[in-house]
Design a protein around this motif. Structure first.
Motif, PDB file in Angstrom:
ATOM      1  N   GLU A  32       0.673  -0.851   0.160  1.00 54.28           N
ATOM      2  CA  GLU A  32       0.022  -0.052  -0.102  1.00 54.28           C
ATOM      3  C   GLU A  32       0.588   1.198   0.074  1.00 54.28           C
ATOM      4  O   GLU A  32       1.926   1.325   0.952  1.00 54.28           O
ATOM      5  N   PRO A  33       0.257   2.104  -0.955  1.00 55.47           N
ATOM      6  CA  PRO A  33       1.263   3.403  -0.474  1.00 55.47           C
ATOM      7  C   PRO A  33       1.377   4.601   1.273  1.00 55.47           C
ATOM      8  O   PRO A  33       0.332   3.803   1.145  1.00 55.47           O
ATOM      9  N   GLY A  34       2.432   5.149   1.030  1.00 55.76           N
ATOM     10  CA  GLY A  34       2.241   5.936   2.170  1.00 55.76           C
ATOM     11  C   GLY A  34       3.004   5.552   3.401  1.00 55.76           C
ATOM     12  O   GLY A  34       3.760   4.227   2.935  1.00 55.76           O
ATOM     13  N   GLU A  35       3.848   5.960   4.243  1.00 56.42           N
ATOM     14  CA  GLU A  35       4.157   5.339   5.216  1.00 56.42           C
ATOM     15  C   GLU A  35       3.505   4.677   6.613  1.00 56.42           C
ATOM     16  O   GLU A  35       4.042   4.048   7.321  1.00 56.42           O
ATOM     17  N   GLN A  36       2.290   5.216   6.627  1.00 58.16           N
ATOM     18  CA  GLN A  36       1.445   4.557   7.378  1.00 58.16           C
ATOM     19  C   GLN A  36       0.100   2.999   7.049  1.00 58.16           C
ATOM     20  O   GLN A  36      -0.107   3.532   6.516  1.00 58.16           O
ATOM     21  N   PRO A  37       0.441   2.279   7.597  1.00 59.60           N
ATOM     22  CA  PRO A  37      -1.086   1.007   7.112  1.00 59.60           C
ATOM     23  C   PRO A  37      -2.599   1.654   7.293  1.00 59.60           C
ATOM     24  O   PRO A  37      -2.160   2.057   8.012  1.00 59.60           O
ATOM     25  N   PRO A  38      -3.106   1.414   6.478  1.00 58.51           N
ATOM     26  CA  PRO A  38      -4.446   1.407   6.322  1.00 58.51           C
ATOM     27  C   PRO A  38      -5.740   0.716   7.972  1.00 58.51           C
ATOM     28  O   PRO A  38      -4.868  -0.927   7.493  1.00 58.51           O
ATOM     29  N   VAL A  39      -5.712   1.602   7.931  1.00 59.01           N
ATOM     30  CA  VAL A  39      -7.349   1.412   9.431  1.00 59.01           C
ATOM     31  C   VAL A  39      -6.671  -0.507   9.120  1.00 59.01           C
ATOM     32  O   VAL A  39      -7.694  -1.187  10.079  1.00 59.01           O
ATOM     33  N   SER A  40      -7.265  -0.872   8.429  1.00 61.82           N
ATOM     34  CA  SER A  40      -7.915  -2.231   7.755  1.00 61.82           C
ATOM     35  C   SER A  40      -6.620  -3.113   8.003  1.00 61.82           C
ATOM     36  O   SER A  40      -7.035  -4.686   8.096  1.00 61.82           O
ATOM     37  N   TRP A  41      -5.793  -3.139   8.138  1.00 64.39           N
ATOM     38  CA  TRP A  41      -4.323  -3.818   8.216  1.00 64.39           C
ATOM     39  C   TRP A  41      -4.055  -3.776   9.961  1.00 64.39           C
ATOM     40  O   TRP A  41      -4.457  -2.775  10.855  1.00 64.39           O
ATOM     41  N   THR A  42      -3.445  -4.938  10.426  1.00 62.88           N
ATOM     42  CA  THR A  42      -3.053  -5.279  11.397  1.00 62.88           C
ATOM     43  C   THR A  42      -1.571  -5.697  11.921  1.00 62.88           C
ATOM     44  O   THR A  42      -0.745  -5.380  10.975  1.00 62.88           O
ATOM     45  N   SER A  43      -1.385  -5.219  13.222  1.00 65.10           N
ATOM     46  CA  SER A  43       0.066  -5.568  13.263  1.00 65.10           C
ATOM     47  C   SER A  43       0.182  -6.181  14.545  1.00 65.10           C
ATOM     48  O   SER A  43      -0.566  -6.482  15.790  1.00 65.10           O
ATOM     49  N   ALA A  44       1.278  -6.969  14.833  1.00 64.97           N
ATOM     50  CA  ALA A  44       2.340  -8.004  15.515  1.00 64.97           C
ATOM     51  C   ALA A  44       3.562  -7.424  15.729  1.00 64.97           C
ATOM     52  O   ALA A  44       3.852  -7.559  14.993  1.00 64.97           O
TER      53      ALA A  44
END
Length: 53
Positions: free
Chosen positions: A11-23
């Motif tokens: 995805e473009p940009g420096e921040q992931p979309p809100v629909s993504w998760t992180s761990a």
């Protein structure tokens, strides 16, 4: 650009979309796209490292 650590989608940009998760696994931040997040939700809830998916 952000990249899904499981399937490699981007995805473009420096921040992931809100629909993504992180761990955090072994001290490293991992990002997962919406599709992978939905597909592996139970494994994520069980707190299994992505190596086990």
């Amino acid at each position: 650009m952000v990249t899904c650590d499981f399937c490699g989608s981007t995805e473009p940009g420096e921040q992931p979309p809100v629909s993504w998760t992180s761990a955090t696994e072994q001290g490293r931040l991992k990002l997962f796209c919406a599709r992978c997040s939905r597909e592996y939700l139970r494994s994520m809830e069980a707190k299994l490292d992505s190596d086990h998916w």
